[in-house]
Motif scaffolding. Sequence first.
Motif, PDB file in Angstrom:
ATOM      1  N   TRP A  14       0.871  -1.186   0.000  1.00 60.76           N
ATOM      2  CA  TRP A  14       0.000   0.000   0.000  1.00 60.76           C
ATOM      3  C   TRP A  14       0.899   1.224   0.000  1.00 60.76           C
ATOM      4  N   TYR A  56      -2.128  10.822   2.999  1.00 62.54           N
ATOM      5  CA  TYR A  56      -3.203  11.407   3.803  1.00 62.54           C
ATOM      6  C   TYR A  56      -2.914  12.900   3.888  1.00 62.54           C
ATOM      7  N   ALA A  85      -8.663   1.748   2.232  1.00 66.77           N
ATOM      8  CA  ALA A  85      -8.027   2.097   3.508  1.00 66.77           C
ATOM      9  C   ALA A  85      -8.951   2.968   4.349  1.00 66.77           C
ATOM     10  N   CYS A  86      -8.593   3.116   5.640  1.00 67.68           N
ATOM     11  CA  CYS A  86      -9.389   3.994   6.508  1.00 67.68           C
ATOM     12  C   CYS A  86      -9.271   5.427   6.010  1.00 67.68           C
ATOM     13  N   ARG A  93      -2.908   9.684  16.417  1.00 66.44           N
ATOM     14  CA  ARG A  93      -3.417   8.305  16.317  1.00 66.44           C
ATOM     15  C   ARG A  93      -2.675   7.521  15.238  1.00 66.44           C
ATOM     16  N   GLY A  94      -2.359   6.269  15.545  1.00 70.65           N
ATOM     17  CA  GLY A  94      -1.701   5.414  14.564  1.00 70.65           C
ATOM     18  C   GLY A  94      -0.324   5.934  14.192  1.00 70.65           C
ATOM     19  N   VAL A  95       0.276   5.276  13.225  1.00 76.27           N
ATOM     20  CA  VAL A  95       1.619   5.688  12.795  1.00 76.27           C
ATOM     21  C   VAL A  95       1.528   7.015  12.041  1.00 76.27           C
ATOM     22  N   CYS A  96       0.492   7.146  11.215  1.00 71.29           N
ATOM     23  CA  CYS A  96       0.338   8.383  10.434  1.00 71.29           C
ATOM     24  C   CYS A  96       0.114   9.591  11.338  1.00 71.29           C
ATOM     25  N   ILE A 135      -2.986   1.625  13.462  1.00 74.91           N
ATOM     26  CA  ILE A 135      -4.319   1.442  12.874  1.00 74.91           C
ATOM     27  C   ILE A 135      -4.189   0.417  11.754  1.00 74.91           C
ATOM     28  N   ASP A 171       2.390   7.492   3.309  1.00 74.27           N
ATOM     29  CA  ASP A 171       2.373   6.253   4.089  1.00 74.27           C
ATOM     30  C   ASP A 171       2.693   5.090   3.149  1.00 74.27           C
ATOM     31  N   ASP A 230       3.216   0.893   3.174  1.00 74.90           N
ATOM     32  CA  ASP A 230       3.059  -0.335   3.962  1.00 74.90           C
ATOM     33  C   ASP A 230       3.613  -1.521   3.185  1.00 74.90           C
TER      34      ASP A 230
END
Length: 159
Positions: free
Chosen positions: A52, A56, A73-74, A81-84, A106, A131, A133
């Motif tokens: 991915w 964002y 994705a979310c 929150r989360g890595v982002c 997340i 981001d 992944d």
Amino acid sequence: MAEDLEIVSGTKEEAYQSIIPQIRGLLEGEPDLIANLANVAAALKEQFGFFWVGFYLVKKDELVLGPFQGPVACTRIREGRGVCGAAWQKASTLIVPDVEKFPGHIACSSLSKSEIVVPLFHQGNVVGVLDVDSDALNMFDETDQRYLEKIVSLIKIDQ
Ligand code: SME
């Protein structure tokens, strides 16, 4: 603008060195941010086959999903929150070798195993994040950080 990428299958370093001038060419003369983010995500996906890869963008007090390549994705992530959200809050790149060991990670997909998040800056402020992944553990290191930071610095933010 070149419409086909030349994909190399050498070392990570060679792959980045080949893709950076091509990304520069894709961005040249195109002022639209969304078009440019879309092409950067596509170029990285095509060269590296990342699970991915996408952006964002900061909108008010959240990160909102932007152009990406990969599974759905979310859509919204709060600051911190989360890595982002953590990379946004710290205004620095985060490398996560094993997402299960990152508190608050997340999981948009259970297949994602490691991650790197690189902030995009405009006039000293974080305006978004890149981001990336991987479905393998331990995929990202300082080489990715160095080159991905270079790549996001090529993206002109003001439109
Ligand atoms: N894992 C990220 C969320 C975004 S998805 O991976 C695309 C995080 O923890 O911020």
